[in-house]
Write an enzyme that holds these catalytic residues in place. Structure first.
Site, PDB file in Angstrom:
ATOM      1  N   VAL A 153      56.832  47.440  -2.149  1.00  0.00           N
ATOM      2  CA  VAL A 153      56.568  48.152  -3.399  1.00  0.00           C
ATOM      3  C   VAL A 153      57.317  49.480  -3.362  1.00  0.00           C
ATOM      4  CG1 VAL A 153      54.803  49.176  -4.894  1.00  0.00           C
ATOM      5  CG2 VAL A 153      54.284  47.065  -3.669  1.00  0.00           C
ATOM      6  N   ASP A 195      38.364  39.303  -4.429  1.00  0.00           N
ATOM      7  CA  ASP A 195      38.978  39.947  -3.256  1.00  0.00           C
ATOM      8  C   ASP A 195      38.951  41.472  -3.406  1.00  0.00           C
ATOM      9  OD1 ASP A 195      40.205  39.919  -0.740  1.00  0.00           O
ATOM     10  OD2 ASP A 195      42.219  39.955  -1.600  1.00  0.00           O
ATOM     11  N   LYS A 230      38.359  44.842  -2.182  1.00  0.00           N
ATOM     12  CA  LYS A 230      38.185  45.540  -0.904  1.00  0.00           C
ATOM     13  C   LYS A 230      38.944  46.858  -1.013  1.00  0.00           C
ATOM     14  CE  LYS A 230      41.779  42.636   1.063  1.00  0.00           C
ATOM     15  NZ  LYS A 230      42.075  41.529   1.935  1.00  0.00           N
ATOM     16  N   GLY A 274      56.706  41.014   0.355  1.00  0.00           N
ATOM     17  CA  GLY A 274      57.676  41.910  -0.275  1.00  0.00           C
ATOM     18  C   GLY A 274      57.364  43.367  -0.041  1.00  0.00           C
ATOM     19  N   LYS A 331      54.689  47.984   2.198  1.00  0.00           N
ATOM     20  CA  LYS A 331      55.385  46.799   2.669  1.00  0.00           C
ATOM     21  C   LYS A 331      54.342  45.735   2.952  1.00  0.00           C
ATOM     22  CE  LYS A 331      58.230  45.696   6.632  1.00  0.00           C
ATOM     23  NZ  LYS A 331      58.548  46.112   7.973  1.00  0.00           N
ATOM     24  N   ASN A 386      42.597  47.062  -1.877  1.00  0.00           N
ATOM     25  CA  ASN A 386      43.047  46.647  -3.214  1.00  0.00           C
ATOM     26  C   ASN A 386      42.682  47.648  -4.295  1.00  0.00           C
ATOM     27  OD1 ASN A 386      44.189  44.317  -2.310  1.00  0.00           O
ATOM     28  ND2 ASN A 386      42.400  43.042  -2.708  1.00  0.00           N
ATOM     29  N   ASP A 396      46.044  44.192  -7.382  1.00  0.00           N
ATOM     30  CA  ASP A 396      46.130  42.955  -6.628  1.00  0.00           C
ATOM     31  C   ASP A 396      45.125  41.899  -7.081  1.00  0.00           C
ATOM     32  OD1 ASP A 396      46.645  40.991  -4.734  1.00  0.00           O
ATOM     33  OD2 ASP A 396      47.320  42.501  -3.301  1.00  0.00           O
ATOM     34  N   THR A 417      27.434  16.733 -24.617  1.00  0.00           N
ATOM     35  CA  THR A 417      26.026  16.980 -24.280  1.00  0.00           C
ATOM     36  C   THR A 417      25.879  17.659 -22.919  1.00  0.00           C
ATOM     37  OG1 THR A 417      23.895  15.966 -23.914  1.00  0.00           O
ATOM     38  CG2 THR A 417      25.802  14.622 -23.382  1.00  0.00           C
TER      39      THR A 417
END
Ligand code: VEK
Length: 279
Positions: free
Chosen positions: A30, A139, A141, A28, A24, A144, A157, A174
């Protein structure tokens, strides 16, 4: 679902049998889900449009979806497709049976050197692939990172990732007037992910991130100073500490490059070449 002939199909919620909730978040939830016809197991991310609009996240979500759909790599969680109804956006994601890496880390306290090196090597392969496609994750971590049924790491993620246009596409004219920081800018952007590998490698081996402090302000001060120290423990080898020291370098141009990480003796000696790590 697994084969690419289904990639262009239009999906709806009626195509899925919904199982238990895997997690959660602010935007939203999953769920474990199964495509009704093929019985193919997926993770279905349900995002509330109202929340996305409230926090003006439309652009970020669209970017995340576009980037993750375009990536095909064994260590990157697949986004198979998406659909929406009046209130919700549904992302059809690869299911990672082993769950969240940070939970495994918290449970075991710290990882052995072979386990840590395997995850760092997998992450390095995945990031090299992303960087080749001009995608910077930004990100990375433990929250994730997921594990599949064989203990293979999957980057999930892409909410904070960016796709930087390559210099070749953005500048056709150039280059003579470019300042050094502009020339180096791209390499610097990418080196953000390399720093994170150093932080993660430390956390995998010691069980806590290197710049932890009582307040966020103090963490920032420690990062800015690269206030790095290694607690004395017999579990972490000199080679591991050497790698971390070469990643957590303030000057991003002097950080070890991804290809060099894969050739580092600690990785070569410890990482499983298949990226699997049995329980
Ligand atoms: C919104 C939102 C985010 C979350 C947090 N979290 C994200 C990752 N989720 C999973 C995904 Br995507 C794909 N596969 C997964 N497998 C698990 C799992 C397996 N065994 C235990 N778990 C948790 N989680 C997966 C879960 C949710 N929540 O809402």
């Amino acid at each position: 679902m697994a084969n690419d002939s289904s990639a262009k199909r239009e999906w709806s919620i009626n195509d899925f049998e919904i199982g238990y909730r895997l997690g959660k978040g602010k935007f939203g939830r999953v769920y474990l889900a199964r495509e009704a016809k093929s019985k193919y197991i997926v993770a279905l991310k349900v995002i509330f449009k109202e929340q996305i609009e409230k926090y003006q996240m439309q652009h970020q979500l669209k970017r995340e979806m576009t980037i993750q759909t375009s990536l095909r790599h064994p260590y990157v969680l697949r986004l198979y497709g998406w659909f929406h109804d009046a209130e919700r956006i549904f992302l059809i994601l690869e299911y990672a049976h082993g769950g969240e890496l940070y939970k495994v880390l918290r449970k075991s306290g710290r990882f052995s050197e072979p386990q840590a090196a395997t995850y760092i090597a997998s992450l390095t392969h995945a990031l090299a692939y992303c960087h080749e496609k001009n995608v910077i994750h930004r990100d990375i971590k433990p929250e994730n990172l997921l594990l599949d049924h064989e203990g293979r790491l999957k980057i999930a993620d892409f909410g904070w990732s960016v796709q930087s246009k390559s210099k070749r596409h953005t500048m056709c004219g150039t280059l003579d007037y470019l300042a050094p920081e502009m020339v180096e800018n791209k390499a610097h952007d990418y080196a953000v992910d390399t720093w994170t590998l150093g932080v993660l490698c430390y956390e995998f081996l010691y069980g806590a991130p290197p710049f932890e402090a009582d307040s966020q302000a103090d963490t920032l001060k420690r990062i800015a100073k690269v206030d790095l120290s290694f607690p004395s423990t017999p579990y972490v080898s000199a080679e591991a500490k050497a790698l971390i020291t070469q990643l957590l370098v303030k000057d991003s141009a002097k950080r070890l490059q991804l290809e060099q990480i894969l050739k580092h003796p600690w990785i070569v000696l410890n990482a499983d070449p298949d990226g699997t790590f049995p329980k």
